[in-house]
Design a protein around this motif. Sequence first.
Motif, PDB file in Angstrom:
ATOM      1  N   MET A 119      56.513  43.004  59.978  1.00 49.44           N
ATOM      2  CA  MET A 119      56.114  41.627  59.742  1.00 49.44           C
ATOM      3  C   MET A 119      54.688  41.426  60.247  1.00 49.44           C
ATOM      4  N   ALA A 120      53.886  40.704  59.506  1.00 51.31           N
ATOM      5  CA  ALA A 120      52.493  40.481  59.868  1.00 51.31           C
ATOM      6  C   ALA A 120      52.400  39.529  61.051  1.00 51.31           C
ATOM      7  N   SER A 121      51.442  39.801  61.933  1.00 54.74           N
ATOM      8  CA  SER A 121      51.247  38.917  63.075  1.00 54.74           C
ATOM      9  C   SER A 121      50.629  37.618  62.596  1.00 54.74           C
ATOM     10  N   GLY A 122      50.704  36.569  63.436  1.00 55.17           N
ATOM     11  CA  GLY A 122      50.140  35.273  63.088  1.00 55.17           C
ATOM     12  C   GLY A 122      48.651  35.367  62.805  1.00 55.17           C
ATOM     13  N   LEU A 123      47.942  36.198  63.581  1.00 57.10           N
ATOM     14  CA  LEU A 123      46.493  36.333  63.393  1.00 57.10           C
ATOM     15  C   LEU A 123      46.176  36.943  62.037  1.00 57.10           C
ATOM     16  N   GLN A 124      46.951  37.985  61.639  1.00 55.13           N
ATOM     17  CA  GLN A 124      46.722  38.604  60.335  1.00 55.13           C
ATOM     18  C   GLN A 124      46.995  37.604  59.217  1.00 55.13           C
ATOM     19  N   THR A 125      48.054  36.827  59.337  1.00 51.61           N
ATOM     20  CA  THR A 125      48.397  35.830  58.325  1.00 51.61           C
ATOM     21  C   THR A 125      47.300  34.780  58.229  1.00 51.61           C
ATOM     22  N   GLU A 126      46.789  34.319  59.397  1.00 49.94           N
ATOM     23  CA  GLU A 126      45.726  33.329  59.398  1.00 49.94           C
ATOM     24  C   GLU A 126      44.506  33.833  58.646  1.00 49.94           C
ATOM     25  N   CYS A 127      44.169  35.125  58.851  1.00 45.41           N
ATOM     26  CA  CYS A 127      42.960  35.684  58.242  1.00 45.41           C
ATOM     27  C   CYS A 127      43.029  35.652  56.724  1.00 45.41           C
ATOM     28  N   TRP A 128      44.141  36.089  56.131  1.00 42.85           N
ATOM     29  CA  TRP A 128      44.157  36.140  54.669  1.00 42.85           C
ATOM     30  C   TRP A 128      44.453  34.791  54.046  1.00 42.85           C
ATOM     31  N   THR A 129      45.221  33.946  54.715  1.00 40.44           N
ATOM     32  CA  THR A 129      45.518  32.644  54.115  1.00 40.44           C
ATOM     33  C   THR A 129      44.308  31.733  54.128  1.00 40.44           C
ATOM     34  N   GLU A 130      43.448  31.895  55.106  1.00 39.25           N
ATOM     35  CA  GLU A 130      42.226  31.112  55.181  1.00 39.25           C
ATOM     36  C   GLU A 130      41.362  31.359  53.942  1.00 39.25           C
ATOM     37  N   GLU A 131      41.460  32.537  53.380  1.00 36.92           N
ATOM     38  CA  GLU A 131      40.620  32.936  52.253  1.00 36.92           C
ATOM     39  C   GLU A 131      41.115  32.426  50.904  1.00 36.92           C
ATOM     40  N   ILE A 132      42.332  31.895  50.831  1.00 31.82           N
ATOM     41  CA  ILE A 132      42.869  31.465  49.533  1.00 31.82           C
ATOM     42  C   ILE A 132      43.002  29.954  49.422  1.00 31.82           C
ATOM     43  N   ILE A 133      42.348  29.234  50.329  1.00 26.36           N
ATOM     44  CA  ILE A 133      42.403  27.772  50.318  1.00 26.36           C
ATOM     45  C   ILE A 133      41.013  27.221  50.006  1.00 26.36           C
ATOM     46  N   CYS A 134      40.959  26.350  49.040  1.00 24.22           N
ATOM     47  CA  CYS A 134      39.698  25.731  48.608  1.00 24.22           C
ATOM     48  C   CYS A 134      39.195  24.775  49.698  1.00 24.22           C
ATOM     49  N   PRO A 135      37.927  24.891  50.101  1.00 18.68           N
ATOM     50  CA  PRO A 135      37.401  24.005  51.140  1.00 18.68           C
ATOM     51  C   PRO A 135      37.212  22.553  50.690  1.00 18.68           C
ATOM     52  N   ILE A 136      37.359  22.280  49.399  1.00 14.65           N
ATOM     53  CA  ILE A 136      37.219  20.900  48.922  1.00 14.65           C
ATOM     54  C   ILE A 136      38.581  20.205  48.882  1.00 14.65           C
ATOM     55  N   CYS A 137      39.547  20.782  48.191  1.00  9.80           N
ATOM     56  CA  CYS A 137      40.853  20.121  48.048  1.00  9.80           C
ATOM     57  C   CYS A 137      41.847  20.543  49.133  1.00  9.80           C
ATOM     58  N   LEU A 138      41.517  21.596  49.886  1.00  8.41           N
ATOM     59  CA  LEU A 138      42.369  22.117  50.959  1.00  8.41           C
ATOM     60  C   LEU A 138      43.750  22.542  50.457  1.00  8.41           C
ATOM     61  N   ASP A 139      43.785  23.043  49.243  1.00  6.93           N
ATOM     62  CA  ASP A 139      45.015  23.570  48.659  1.00  6.93           C
ATOM     63  C   ASP A 139      44.704  24.971  48.141  1.00  6.93           C
ATOM     64  N   PHE A 140      45.747  25.697  47.686  1.00  5.33           N
ATOM     65  CA  PHE A 140      45.515  27.020  47.135  1.00  5.33           C
ATOM     66  C   PHE A 140      44.551  26.921  45.960  1.00  5.33           C
ATOM     67  N   PHE A 141      43.727  27.951  45.806  1.00  2.00           N
ATOM     68  CA  PHE A 141      42.777  27.968  44.699  1.00  2.00           C
ATOM     69  C   PHE A 141      43.488  27.863  43.357  1.00  2.00           C
ATOM     70  N   THR A 142      42.881  27.106  42.467  1.00  2.00           N
ATOM     71  CA  THR A 142      43.292  27.028  41.072  1.00  2.00           C
ATOM     72  C   THR A 142      42.056  27.396  40.260  1.00  2.00           C
ATOM     73  N   ASP A 143      42.139  28.451  39.475  1.00  2.00           N
ATOM     74  CA  ASP A 143      40.983  28.957  38.722  1.00  2.00           C
ATOM     75  C   ASP A 143      39.765  29.112  39.634  1.00  2.00           C
ATOM     76  N   PRO A 144      39.869  29.948  40.692  1.00  2.04           N
ATOM     77  CA  PRO A 144      38.767  30.062  41.648  1.00  2.04           C
ATOM     78  C   PRO A 144      37.505  30.668  41.048  1.00  2.04           C
ATOM     79  N   VAL A 145      36.371  30.114  41.503  1.00  2.00           N
ATOM     80  CA  VAL A 145      35.054  30.610  41.104  1.00  2.00           C
ATOM     81  C   VAL A 145      34.222  30.825  42.357  1.00  2.00           C
ATOM     82  N   SER A 146      33.260  31.752  42.252  1.00  2.00           N
ATOM     83  CA  SER A 146      32.348  32.038  43.355  1.00  2.00           C
ATOM     84  C   SER A 146      30.947  31.567  42.994  1.00  2.00           C
ATOM     85  N   LEU A 147      30.247  31.046  43.984  1.00  2.00           N
ATOM     86  CA  LEU A 147      28.852  30.675  43.812  1.00  2.00           C
ATOM     87  C   LEU A 147      27.989  31.852  44.267  1.00  2.00           C
ATOM     88  N   ASP A 148      26.711  31.808  43.961  1.00  2.00           N
ATOM     89  CA  ASP A 148      25.803  32.890  44.345  1.00  2.00           C
ATOM     90  C   ASP A 148      25.693  33.045  45.863  1.00  2.00           C
TER      91      ASP A 148
END
Length: 168
Positions: free
Chosen positions: A1-30
Amino acid sequence: MASGLQTECWTEEIICPICLDFFTDPVSLDCGHNFCHSCITRSWEKQETNRCAVCQETFPEKNLSVNRALASLAERARKFSLTPRQMEIKLHCEKHREELKLFCESDKKLLCLVCRDAREHRGHSFLPIEEVVEIYKRRRFYNGWRQTCERFRSYRHSWKKTGRCFCR
């Protein structure tokens, strides 16, 4: 089972900083920051310039790169029926290792319950973090609305003065 720290690291990366929900059709800026396509598009429609909502870098063109890896991770999180709330990262006080739950209005700092009772914060006023987030969201909405009204007044003034519309 993944530790809390490992879970925090990857889940932080899949949440949109604007809507604070999981990405929907994610895009990257330059600049490297990622957003839901609809979130960054709406954000840019409200602004006069194409600016990153995280680092404020300005872009001359709307160059959005589809991020399939983030889309895949967000979809996996949805399959597990996880919500951003369930994976929420809890911030902890460096001094007491307690969860940060309060915002000191006087010092503009996040505090744990132990820090609140410390001598340095006596007589200060505090708000729950959740309440501060709601106040910030309302203030951000109000500021955006105010800017739109000011822009409209400017356009209207120009139109009355010259008889030509400068809106785009």
